[in-house]
Design a protein around this motif. Structure first.
Motif, short mmCIF file in Angstrom:
data_model
loop_
_atom_site.label_atom_id
_atom_site.label_comp_id
_atom_site.label_asym_id
_atom_site.label_seq_id
_atom_site.Cartn_x
_atom_site.Cartn_y
_atom_site.Cartn_z
N VAL A 72 28.60 32.42 60.43
CA VAL A 72 28.81 33.65 61.19
C VAL A 72 27.63 33.82 62.13
O VAL A 72 26.48 33.52 61.77
CB VAL A 72 28.95 34.87 60.25
CG1 VAL A 72 27.73 35.03 59.38
CG2 VAL A 72 29.20 36.14 61.05
N VAL A 73 27.89 34.25 63.36
CA VAL A 73 26.83 34.48 64.33
C VAL A 73 26.89 35.94 64.76
O VAL A 73 27.98 36.50 64.96
CB VAL A 73 26.95 33.54 65.55
CG1 VAL A 73 28.31 33.67 66.23
CG2 VAL A 73 25.84 33.80 66.55
N PHE A 74 25.75 36.57 64.88
CA PHE A 74 25.72 37.97 65.32
C PHE A 74 24.40 38.26 66.03
O PHE A 74 23.37 37.63 65.78
CB PHE A 74 25.90 38.93 64.13
CG PHE A 74 24.94 38.71 63.00
CD1 PHE A 74 23.71 39.37 62.96
CD2 PHE A 74 25.25 37.83 61.97
CE1 PHE A 74 22.83 39.17 61.92
CE2 PHE A 74 24.36 37.62 60.92
CZ PHE A 74 23.14 38.29 60.89
N SER A 75 24.45 39.21 66.95
CA SER A 75 23.23 39.65 67.63
C SER A 75 22.51 40.64 66.72
O SER A 75 23.13 41.52 66.11
CB SER A 75 23.58 40.31 68.97
OG SER A 75 24.67 41.21 68.85
N THR A 76 21.20 40.49 66.64
CA THR A 76 20.41 41.33 65.74
C THR A 76 19.99 42.64 66.39
O THR A 76 19.56 43.56 65.69
CB THR A 76 19.14 40.58 65.29
OG1 THR A 76 18.29 40.39 66.42
CG2 THR A 76 19.50 39.23 64.67
N GLY A 77 20.09 42.72 67.70
CA GLY A 77 19.62 43.90 68.42
C GLY A 77 18.15 43.84 68.77
O GLY A 77 17.63 44.70 69.48
N GLU A 78 17.46 42.80 68.28
CA GLU A 78 16.04 42.65 68.57
C GLU A 78 15.84 41.85 69.86
O GLU A 78 16.68 41.02 70.23
CB GLU A 78 15.34 41.93 67.42
CG GLU A 78 15.42 42.66 66.09
CD GLU A 78 14.83 41.83 64.96
OE1 GLU A 78 13.69 41.34 65.14
OE2 GLU A 78 15.50 41.65 63.93
N LYS A 79 14.73 42.11 70.54
CA LYS A 79 14.38 41.41 71.77
C LYS A 79 13.06 40.67 71.57
O LYS A 79 12.24 41.03 70.74
CB LYS A 79 14.23 42.39 72.94
CG LYS A 79 15.41 43.32 73.15
CD LYS A 79 16.66 42.59 73.57
CE LYS A 79 17.82 43.58 73.80
NZ LYS A 79 19.07 42.89 74.12
#
Length: 472
Positions: free
Chosen positions: A28-35
């Motif tokens: 599963v791949v997801f964006s963490t919201g971190e930059k």
């Protein structure tokens, strides 16, 4: 005995605005919201952190290092999917951390989604994931070849290092698509030949039974003569493009040129050249025009993949860059002979066959003969004398004026010189400095007498201590 193992890879995606979640296989791949701040050839950029969580079984005797080997396949596929939608290569080199163990890794299960810079690609992503299940090997190969090609292109940003290799990777995609239609095209051509033979024998007043007998007797020989054992790659690619409504005369001309360039790269040839242009390559390039054609291949292969999958990604980008395609030489020759008539506005904008000042400049650069220049002068004299230079059209007017400044026609020569001086004063040309156009023309063995003298008088070559970027 097999044990379940879990792993996580965190990637820096070189985009600061992406929201993603999807599942593929056991990952599963997801964006963490971190930059995070990343560093590229063009400087610092803000990256979005993406996490890929995977699970799989390994044997107890296998060491911890084997985990990455088991997870690599799905990671590469996920990298290909992300890269295709973003247009920015995501590779193992963008992974800044990874971990694995026997304990499950927690993450929040979500609905499939993909939003890039405010544009929602969720439906396209779902279609792609479905297509992956239907034609797994082909789709994965297409995505991986495209990802490698854009990675090589990006790595060549300031050194022209891998353009030859990038073109070959893009071309692998064209070859794969050619293979997908090979059987279909052959059947079509053979059916067309059979219908042609039936019509021929019908015109000779044979009866239906006789026609069938004659066709059956002769079609193998005729097919061998007209089709042969192997269909050329160019024909197969064009058929694919036609099938997916991507073919026109300009695209067909691009394909013919790209086949020649691909052959020049793939086969042994002399690579020595006397003159270089920026960016300076660390090697002699196998194809002289690699840097000019790679953008066309980039977007053409992207839209071909999209059409094949059944999504609309890359459509706008392709339609925009398509306006810069060169028309076939026969179209330009017809225009120069007066067989195609275009008013000033349409010509400046390249609204018909992409015929424009840019077209004529590029045509002349590759066919730099005095008689060709005279043909251009004769065909465009009225258009050229009446053109109004604006900030928008100045780059193209500047380039063609550099060529026409050597005209034997006094009016054309004066107008061209006036255009060059005006555009230089306004700094409306597209070159980084005014000597670059001369270097570019030298690279293609194009001699421009007046412009060379113009540069010498301005002392911009840096030989006298003057600022090479300053216009006097």
């Amino acid at each position: 005995m097999a044990v379940m193992i879990y792993g996580q890879h965190v990637y820096n995606c070189e985009l600061d605005d992406i929201e993603v979640y999807f599942e593929y296989g056991d990952s599963v791949v997801f964006s963490t919201g971190e930059k995070e701040i990343g560093y590229t050839e063009i400087g610092k950029i803000k990256c979005s952190k993406l996490s890929v969580v995977s699970k799989g079984c390994i044997e107890q005797y296998q060491g911890p290092m084997e985990v990455n080997r088991y997870f690599r396949r799905e990671n590469l596929v996920i990298q290909g999917i992300i890269s295709f939608f973003t247009g920015v290569p995501l590779t193992v080199y963008h992974s800044n951390s990874s971990s694995s163990g026997l304990n499950p890794i927690d993450f929040k299960k979500q609905d499939t989604r993909l939003v890039i810079k405010g544009t929602d690609y969720t439906n396209d992503l779902k279609v792609l994931l479905k297509k992956l299940n239907e034609e797994t090997e082909l789709i994965i190969t297409l995505l991986d070849r495209w990802r490698k090609a854009i990675y090589l292109k990006l790595e060549s940003y300031d050194a022209d290092l891998y353009y030859d290799e990038a073109i070959l990777s893009f071309f692998h995609i064209l070859e794969l698509f050619g293979d997908t239609v090979n059987k279909e095209l052959r059947i079509k051509l053979e059916n067309d030949i059979e219908r042609m033979m039936q019509q021929h024998y019908a015109n000779c007043y044979f009866g239906e039974a006789q026609i069938k007998q004659l066709v059956d007797q002769n079609k193998k020989a005729v097919n061998s003569l007209l089709v042969g054992d192997f269909l050329s790659l160019s024909i197969k690619i064009k058929y694919f493009l036609e099938k997916y409504n991507l073919l026109d005369d300009n695209v067909a001309y691009l394909i013919d040129n790209m086949v020649k360039i691909r052959n020049a790269i793939a086969h042994g040839r002399i690579t020595y050249q006397k003159i270089f242009i920026w960016p300076l390559s660390p090697f002699f390039n196998l194809a002289k025009d690699s840097y000019e054609n790679i953008e066309f291949l980039n977007f053409l292969t992207a839209v071909m993949i999209s059409r094949y999958i059944g999504i609309r990604c890359w459509e706008n980008e392709w339609m925009e860059i398509k306006n810069y395609l060169m028309p076939p030489h026969q179209v330009i020759k017809s225009f120069l002979k007066g067989e195609i008539h275009i008013n000033n506005d349409l010509f400046v904008q390249g609204k018909l066959y992409n015929l424009s000042w840019r077209t004529l400049f590029n045509y002349y650069v590759k066919n730099a003969k005095k008689e060709i220049r005279k043909e251009i002068e004769l065909a465009v004299k009225d258009l050229f004398m009446n053109v109004c230079v604006t900030k928008e059209n100045a780059p193209d007017i500047f380039n063609i004026s550099v060529i026409l400044a050597d005209s034997d026609e006094t009016q054309i020569r004066k107008k061209a010189i006036e255009n060059v001086r005006f555009i230089v004063k306004k700094r409306w040309h597209a070159w980084s400095n005014i000597r670059d156009v001369y270097t570019y023309l030298q690279y293609y063995s194009v001699d421009v007498v007046w412009y060379k003298d113009f540069l010498n008088k301005k002392k911009i070559c840096g030989m006298s201590g003057s600022d090479p970027m300053k216009y006097n």
